[in-house]
Design an enzyme around this catalytic site. Structure first.
Site, PDB file in Angstrom:
ATOM      1  N   MET A 182      37.240 -18.197 -32.938  1.00  0.00           N
ATOM      2  CA  MET A 182      37.460 -18.406 -31.508  1.00  0.00           C
ATOM      3  C   MET A 182      37.627 -17.058 -30.800  1.00  0.00           C
ATOM      4  SD  MET A 182      39.908 -21.786 -31.391  1.00  0.00           S
ATOM      5  CE  MET A 182      40.103 -21.754 -29.600  1.00  0.00           C
ATOM      6  N   LYS A 206      30.932 -16.359 -28.764  1.00  0.00           N
ATOM      7  CA  LYS A 206      29.790 -17.162 -29.205  1.00  0.00           C
ATOM      8  C   LYS A 206      29.091 -17.815 -28.023  1.00  0.00           C
ATOM      9  CE  LYS A 206      32.257 -19.908 -31.798  1.00  0.00           C
ATOM     10  NZ  LYS A 206      33.581 -19.254 -31.648  1.00  0.00           N
ATOM     11  N   THR A 207      29.887 -18.479 -27.177  1.00  0.00           N
ATOM     12  CA  THR A 207      29.311 -19.208 -26.047  1.00  0.00           C
ATOM     13  C   THR A 207      28.659 -18.237 -25.056  1.00  0.00           C
ATOM     14  OG1 THR A 207      30.938 -20.962 -26.305  1.00  0.00           O
ATOM     15  CG2 THR A 207      29.840 -20.816 -24.173  1.00  0.00           C
ATOM     16  N   CYS A 228      46.767  -6.396 -34.163  1.00  0.00           N
ATOM     17  CA  CYS A 228      46.566  -4.976 -34.481  1.00  0.00           C
ATOM     18  C   CYS A 228      45.358  -4.342 -33.803  1.00  0.00           C
ATOM     19  CB  CYS A 228      46.483  -4.792 -35.989  1.00  0.00           C
ATOM     20  SG  CYS A 228      44.923  -5.362 -36.688  1.00  0.00           S
ATOM     21  N   CYS A 273      46.072  -9.719 -40.701  1.00  0.00           N
ATOM     22  CA  CYS A 273      47.101 -10.355 -39.862  1.00  0.00           C
ATOM     23  C   CYS A 273      47.028 -11.884 -39.874  1.00  0.00           C
ATOM     24  CB  CYS A 273      46.997  -9.847 -38.424  1.00  0.00           C
ATOM     25  SG  CYS A 273      47.175  -8.051 -38.279  1.00  0.00           S
ATOM     26  N   ASP A 324      26.086 -25.889 -28.307  1.00  0.00           N
ATOM     27  CA  ASP A 324      27.374 -25.202 -28.406  1.00  0.00           C
ATOM     28  C   ASP A 324      28.340 -26.047 -29.239  1.00  0.00           C
ATOM     29  OD1 ASP A 324      29.051 -23.083 -27.960  1.00  0.00           O
ATOM     30  OD2 ASP A 324      29.763 -23.772 -26.001  1.00  0.00           O
ATOM     31  N   GLU A 325      29.324 -25.413 -29.840  1.00  0.00           N
ATOM     32  CA  GLU A 325      30.375 -26.094 -30.604  1.00  0.00           C
ATOM     33  C   GLU A 325      29.793 -27.027 -31.671  1.00  0.00           C
ATOM     34  OE1 GLU A 325      33.356 -25.114 -30.187  1.00  0.00           O
ATOM     35  OE2 GLU A 325      33.705 -24.615 -28.083  1.00  0.00           O
ATOM     36  N   CYS A 374      42.597 -10.565 -37.545  1.00  0.00           N
ATOM     37  CA  CYS A 374      41.837  -9.920 -38.618  1.00  0.00           C
ATOM     38  C   CYS A 374      42.327 -10.471 -39.964  1.00  0.00           C
ATOM     39  CB  CYS A 374      41.986  -8.398 -38.559  1.00  0.00           C
ATOM     40  SG  CYS A 374      43.606  -7.844 -39.137  1.00  0.00           S
ATOM     41  N   GLY A 410      31.231 -17.464 -35.564  1.00  0.00           N
ATOM     42  CA  GLY A 410      32.378 -16.573 -35.583  1.00  0.00           C
ATOM     43  C   GLY A 410      33.637 -17.356 -35.268  1.00  0.00           C
TER      44      GLY A 410
END
Ligand code: ZN
Length: 184
Positions: free
Chosen positions: A19, A23-24, A149, A181, A89-90, A178, A17
Site C-alpha cells: 500500500m 500502484k494506482t 525509517c 521495521c 485496479d485492486e 521496510c 507492491g
C-alpha cells in the site's frame, strides 16, 4: 517502462507492491498515455473498494480516472470487448478467476494492465497477484517509503489487531514499512 507498440499482439503488464507505493498512480499514468495515443481504454475496479468515489479509480495522491465497478472477473471479460487497453485496479479482490480472464483478453490482442497488492498484512503472497506475475510479459514492482525509517518499503503494516485478511475502508490503519521495521 517502455513497451514496444506491437501490432496485433496482446500482453499483460502487472504493477504490484505494498500500500502507498503508487500502484494506482502508475496504472492511471499508463491509461492516460494510451488515451493520448487514441486507443480505446477502459478501467475496472472491484466493487468492494468504494473508497473516495463510486465510479472512479482514485490514487492516494488524488489522481482519478473514470472506471467501472465490477463484482467479479467475469464482468471484466464481458465489458472489455470493445477496448484495446484494459486497466484493472485492486486485482487482489477479484479472486483467481482474474488470471484466466487476463489471459483471454491478452490472447485477443489486448493490452491488459493489472495493479494489485502482492502481499497481505502478514507479508504472505496475496493471490491472485503471484499468479498474474507468472503469466505477465511486463512486471513493475513499486516501492513505498518506510514511515519509520525512510528506507524503500515493500510491506504493508497493519496498525490494529485483526485477523481478517481484508479490512476495507481502513486506509488509515495501514502504513508502508521496510523489511527491518515490518512487524507481522
Ligand atoms: Zn524501515
Amino acid at each position: 517502462m517502455n513497451v514496444i507498440q506491437a501490432q496485433g499482439v496482446g500482453w499483460i503488464e502487472v504493477v504490484c507492491g505494498c500500500m502507498f507505493s503508487g500502484k494506482t498512480e502508475e496504472l492511471i499514468r499508463r491509461i492516460r498515455r494510451a488515451e493520448i495515443a487514441k486507443q480505446k481504454t477502459i478501467i475496472f475496479k472491484p466493487q468492494i473498494d468504494n473508497r473516495y468515489s463510486e465510479s472512479e479509480v482514485v490514487s492516494h495522491s488524488q489522481q482519478k480516472i473514470q472506471s467501472i465497478n465490477v463484482k467479479n472477473a467475469q464482468e471484466v471479460l464481458e465489458q472489455a470487448k470493445n477496448a484495446e487497453v484494459i486497466g484493472i485496479d485492486e486485482a487482489q479482490f477479484l479472486g483467481t478467476e482474474i488470471v484466466e480472464v487476463c489471459n483471454i483478453l491478452a490472447n485477443q490482442g489486448k493490452r491488459v494492465i493489472v495493479a494489485g497488492l502482492d502481499k497481505d498484512y502478514l507479508g504472505v503472497p496475496f493471490e491472485p497477484v503471484p499468479q498474474l506475475l507468472a503469466i505477465a510479459e511486463y512486471i513493475t514492482k513499486t516501492l513505498a517509503i518506510c514511515t519509520v525509517c525512510g528506507n524503500p518499503a515493500s510491506f504493508t503494516q497493519r496498525l490494529i489487531d485483526s485477523q481478517k485478511r481484508v479490512l476495507v475502508g481502513a486506509e488509515n490503519l495501514y502504513e508502508a514499512r521496510c523489511r527491518k521495521c515490518f512487524r507481522p
